[in-house]
Design an enzyme around this catalytic site. Structure first.
Site, PDB file in Angstrom:
ATOM      1  N   LYS A 140      58.777  38.158   4.610  1.00 23.49           N
ATOM      2  CA  LYS A 140      58.338  39.736   4.721  1.00 23.49           C
ATOM      3  C   LYS A 140      59.032  40.456   3.805  1.00 23.49           C
ATOM      4  O   LYS A 140      60.031  40.179   3.164  1.00 23.49           O
ATOM      5  CB  LYS A 140      58.665  40.032   6.233  1.00 23.49           C
ATOM      6  CG  LYS A 140      60.174  39.641   6.915  1.00 23.49           C
ATOM      7  CD  LYS A 140      60.300  39.959   8.086  1.00 23.49           C
ATOM      8  CE  LYS A 140      59.815  39.129   9.214  1.00 23.49           C
ATOM      9  NZ  LYS A 140      58.619  39.336   9.735  1.00 23.49           N
ATOM     10  N   ARG A 141      58.583  41.503   3.668  1.00 26.99           N
ATOM     11  CA  ARG A 141      59.355  42.685   2.797  1.00 26.99           C
ATOM     12  C   ARG A 141      60.818  42.512   2.993  1.00 26.99           C
ATOM     13  O   ARG A 141      61.031  42.668   4.503  1.00 26.99           O
ATOM     14  CB  ARG A 141      58.660  43.971   2.884  1.00 26.99           C
ATOM     15  CG  ARG A 141      57.446  44.422   2.037  1.00 26.99           C
ATOM     16  CD  ARG A 141      56.815  45.632   2.216  1.00 26.99           C
ATOM     17  NE  ARG A 141      56.708  45.852   3.829  1.00 26.99           N
ATOM     18  CZ  ARG A 141      57.062  46.796   4.595  1.00 26.99           C
ATOM     19  NH1 ARG A 141      58.006  47.592   4.053  1.00 26.99           N
ATOM     20  NH2 ARG A 141      56.840  46.781   5.825  1.00 26.99           N
ATOM     21  N   THR A 188      52.384  41.196  11.238  1.00 24.25           N
ATOM     22  CA  THR A 188      51.228  40.243  11.344  1.00 24.25           C
ATOM     23  C   THR A 188      51.716  38.867  10.671  1.00 24.25           C
ATOM     24  O   THR A 188      51.118  37.896  11.279  1.00 24.25           O
ATOM     25  CB  THR A 188      50.350  40.672  10.285  1.00 24.25           C
ATOM     26  OG1 THR A 188      50.755  41.070   9.039  1.00 24.25           O
ATOM     27  CG2 THR A 188      49.469  41.935  10.920  1.00 24.25           C
ATOM     28  N   LYS A 232      64.064  44.818   9.307  1.00 19.99           N
ATOM     29  CA  LYS A 232      63.679  43.386   9.439  1.00 19.99           C
ATOM     30  C   LYS A 232      64.657  42.496   9.712  1.00 19.99           C
ATOM     31  O   LYS A 232      64.658  41.415  10.136  1.00 19.99           O
ATOM     32  CB  LYS A 232      62.685  43.216   8.394  1.00 19.99           C
ATOM     33  CG  LYS A 232      61.496  43.921   8.555  1.00 19.99           C
ATOM     34  CD  LYS A 232      60.797  43.486   7.064  1.00 19.99           C
ATOM     35  CE  LYS A 232      59.086  44.390   7.167  1.00 19.99           C
ATOM     36  NZ  LYS A 232      58.066  43.830   8.144  1.00 19.99           N
ATOM     37  N   LYS A 260      50.604  35.088  11.856  1.00 18.86           N
ATOM     38  CA  LYS A 260      50.103  33.949  11.142  1.00 18.86           C
ATOM     39  C   LYS A 260      51.164  32.772  11.358  1.00 18.86           C
ATOM     40  O   LYS A 260      50.675  31.709  11.488  1.00 18.86           O
ATOM     41  CB  LYS A 260      50.391  34.327   9.623  1.00 18.86           C
ATOM     42  CG  LYS A 260      49.641  35.462   9.135  1.00 18.86           C
ATOM     43  CD  LYS A 260      50.263  36.022   7.772  1.00 18.86           C
ATOM     44  CE  LYS A 260      49.622  37.366   7.141  1.00 18.86           C
ATOM     45  NZ  LYS A 260      50.529  37.819   6.419  1.00 18.86           N
ATOM     46  N   HIS A 296      51.216  53.338  10.719  1.00 19.67           N
ATOM     47  CA  HIS A 296      51.779  51.909  10.651  1.00 19.67           C
ATOM     48  C   HIS A 296      53.363  51.813  10.947  1.00 19.67           C
ATOM     49  O   HIS A 296      53.912  50.873  10.605  1.00 19.67           O
ATOM     50  CB  HIS A 296      51.505  51.433   9.488  1.00 19.67           C
ATOM     51  CG  HIS A 296      49.912  51.113   9.049  1.00 19.67           C
ATOM     52  ND1 HIS A 296      49.352  49.718   9.667  1.00 19.67           N
ATOM     53  CD2 HIS A 296      48.924  51.842   8.538  1.00 19.67           C
ATOM     54  CE1 HIS A 296      48.050  49.866   9.282  1.00 19.67           C
ATOM     55  NE2 HIS A 296      47.845  50.969   8.609  1.00 19.67           N
TER      56      HIS A 296
END
Ligand code: PLP
Length: 592
Positions: A283-284, A391, A289, A395, A92
């Site tokens: 998101k985290r 993901t 990110k 969404k 992952h």
């Protein structure tokens, strides 16, 4: 209850205990159930597939060996054959620091029998590698289950690969990267072992349950077939040309935005304009990110709006949500900075409510289901080559948000599916990121050539958003000026330009909505049904139809196991689950 702070030795020990506890309980349950219907375990691989979801449960490989050999009296060769045909492993992440390694001394101390088994797995594996690659000592060092440089450490990813028949990445770009980088040696040793299965999301939760207004509208026009076969969303494509449908689509989005505005008001006491552009990054919190890139844009926008409040600005509400890992200092600094910037912007009379910044606390699946249907813009802005799949990107697009994003993870495949012209793609590509790093990346070059970036960094550095503690945010800025590992500075100008394209398009609601509808219509390939069917066929070798398999899965066994555990408080205490676990069990009892 899980993932304690692993920045201390105690936290790390507890984590390994938890991993082993759940793995052992699951394996013993699997073997117990298998024995009720079969003699011996020779056909275990035909009846059972165990998918290692990341390396966290990889200790299952020596544990299954232990159970088969020590408890059920099976010899090494037969036991190893059963293991290798039962396990498969999903990778992952490519972050080197996220690839688990455990000090050999710790495993030796806590799980001595497992360490002996791991040594034997490694001895046999390395013998084979040497036999097939005579003289290549460096290869042997690299693929060994034990990292011998510095303190000896057990490499859980290597263990997971050696003990599995199939390894998969979670998006095509990610699979290409693991084949070329972290798992290149294993890919050369066995070129068919690493396959790609792109992630998906369930349309029942993420569209039908989370977004009733849009779900009802879709059913009205193309029926309910998409709930079981998401590819049927294609039927919406022609409706993008229909002005009446576009209006209904906009109304659905608007009602979701008004609902979220109400939640923000009641939970946080912040008033946001439901007619503004809802710009969402949920998101985290992680440096890769790049929540910071988004935040720097917000600071820039605020600065520009203050300088010229009369210009024709597109009103925006920027929404963040996400948790930081307990021991991740920089991630917590980023959260603090977002709050400080929000405090200034949300109370600045000069901009007259044109810009609002909101951080919604305690991000979880329920919060996600409240936020995602209300998004106009989906922020998927990780440094190219760092996000395995994502993901959240799926969404949000499925719920009619347009994506501003880099060509990273599943964004690449989303762009192919919905059309690059229906996304705001920007920034360095993976190869360019690699080249910058190879050429000794210097963020100051980019700061000196961007007045906007220099200005924004100076404001944060000098305490404009922390007037009671001017130095508070210096560590964040100094990191961007010094290392900037995730190339925030290098991508800043391209991101600003993409955000200007966003604002320009939002002024043209007919075109915006047309593109949003095409996003929804073309997301059919990103269903978890498709992903699960791929696993069933290509990894688990499931022959019969999946609905029969679903009916055979007895979720009740798990509750039964929990109830048994609740009667052993000493064991629960040992794995750090005592009171919380019992409380969760009591809650389960009261529900269905
Ligand atoms: C979907 C989801 C994620 C994953 O989001 P990414 O943007 O892909 O990182 C994380 N947390 C929750 C609660 C989610 O629903």
């Amino acid at each position: 209850m899980l993932y304690p702070d692993d920045s201390t030795t105690m936290g790390r020990e507890l984590r390994l205990k938890q991993q082993y506890f759940f793995v052992s309980a699951s394996l013993q349950d699997i073997l117990f159930r298998h024995r009720k219907h079969h003699t011996g375990f020779d056909d275990l691989p035909d009846k059972v597939a165990i998918q290692l979801n990341d390396t966290h449960p990889a200790i299952a490989i020596p544990e299954l060996m232990r159970l088969l050999m020590d408890v059920h009296d099976i010899g090494w060769d037969a036991a190893w054959d059963i293991c290798r045909r039962t396990f498969s492993y999903t990778n992952h992440t490519v972050m080197p620091e996220a690839l688990e390694t455990w000090p050999v001394a710790l495993v030796e101390e806590m799980l001595p029998r497992h360490m002996r088994i791991i040594y034997e797995i490694n001895r046999r594996f390395l013998d084979e590698v040497r036999h097939r690659n005579p003289g290549d000592l460096d290869l042997v060092r690299r693929v060994s289950l034990i990292d011998e440089t510095g303190g000896r450490r057990l490499r859980m990813a290597n263990l997971a690969i050696v003990g599995s028949h199939t390894v998969n990445g979670v998006a095509q770009l990610h699979t290409d990267i693991i084949r070329e980088t972290i798992f290149a040696d294993f890919h050369r040793l066995d070129p068919d072992k690493i396959i790609n299965i792109t992630n998906g999301v369930t349309p029942r939760r993420w569209l039908n349950q989370a977004n009733k207004p849009l779900s009802d509208l879709i059913c009205l026009h193309i029926g309910e077939g998409w709930l079981r076969d998401l590819r049927e969303l294609r039927g919406l494509e022609p409706l993008a040309e229909d002005a009446g449908f576009r209006e209904a689509f906009q109304e659905a989005k608007q009602s979701n935005k008004e609902r979220l505005a109400g939640l923000i008001d009641s939970r946080l006491g912040i008033r946001v304009d439901a007619a503004s552009l809802f710009d969402v990054q949920v998101k985290r919190i992680h440096e890769y990110k790049r929540q910071l890139l988004n935040l720097l844009h917000v600071v820039h926008l605020h600065d520009r709006m203050c300088a010229d409040p009369g210009a024709a600005w597109v009103p925006r509400t920027v929404i963040f949500s996400g948790k930081a890992a307990p021991g991740y200092d920089m991630a917590k600094r980023i959260i603090k900075l977002i709050h400080d910037v929000a405090d200034v912007i949300n109370h600045d009379p000069r901009i007259n409510g044109l810009l609002k910044l909101v951080f919604i606390p305690n991000y979880d699946v329920s919060t996600a289901a409240d936020i995602i249907p209300a998004a106009d813009l989906s922020e998927q802005i990780s440094t190219a080559g760092t996000e395995a799949s994502g993901t959240g990107n799926m969404k949000l697009s499925l719920n009619g948000a347009l994506t501003i994003g880099t060509l990273d993870g599943a964004n690449v495949e989303i762009a192919e599916a919905v059309g690059e012209e229906n996304m705001f793609v920007f920034g360095l590509r993976r190869e360019e990121v690699k080249r910058l790093h190879d050429e000794d990346y210097d963020p100051m070059r980019f700061i000196q050539s961007s007045r906007a970036l220099a200005n924004v960094l100076r404001k944060i550095h000098d305490g404009y958003f922390s007037p009671t503690e001017l130095e508070r945010h210096r560590p964040v800025v100094e990191d961007l000026m010094g290392e900037d590992r995730y190339l925030v500075c290098a991508d800043f100008e391209a991101y600003l330009a993409a955000q200007e394209r966003v604002a320009e398009l939002y002024r043209q609601p007919e075109i915006w909505t047309h593109r949003a509808i095409l996003n929804v219509a073309r997301m059919g390939g990103f269903s978890s049904d498709r992903a699960v069917h791929e696993y069933a066929k290509r990894v688990w070798n499931v022959q019969k139809n999946l609905e029969a398999v679903e009916q055979e899965f007895h979720g009740g066994q798990f509750v039964h196991g929990m109830q048994q555990l609740a009667q052993n408080p000493d064991l629960l205490q040992f794995v750090g689950l005592g009171e919380q676990f019992l409380a969760a069990g009591a809650e389960l009892k009261g529900s269905n």
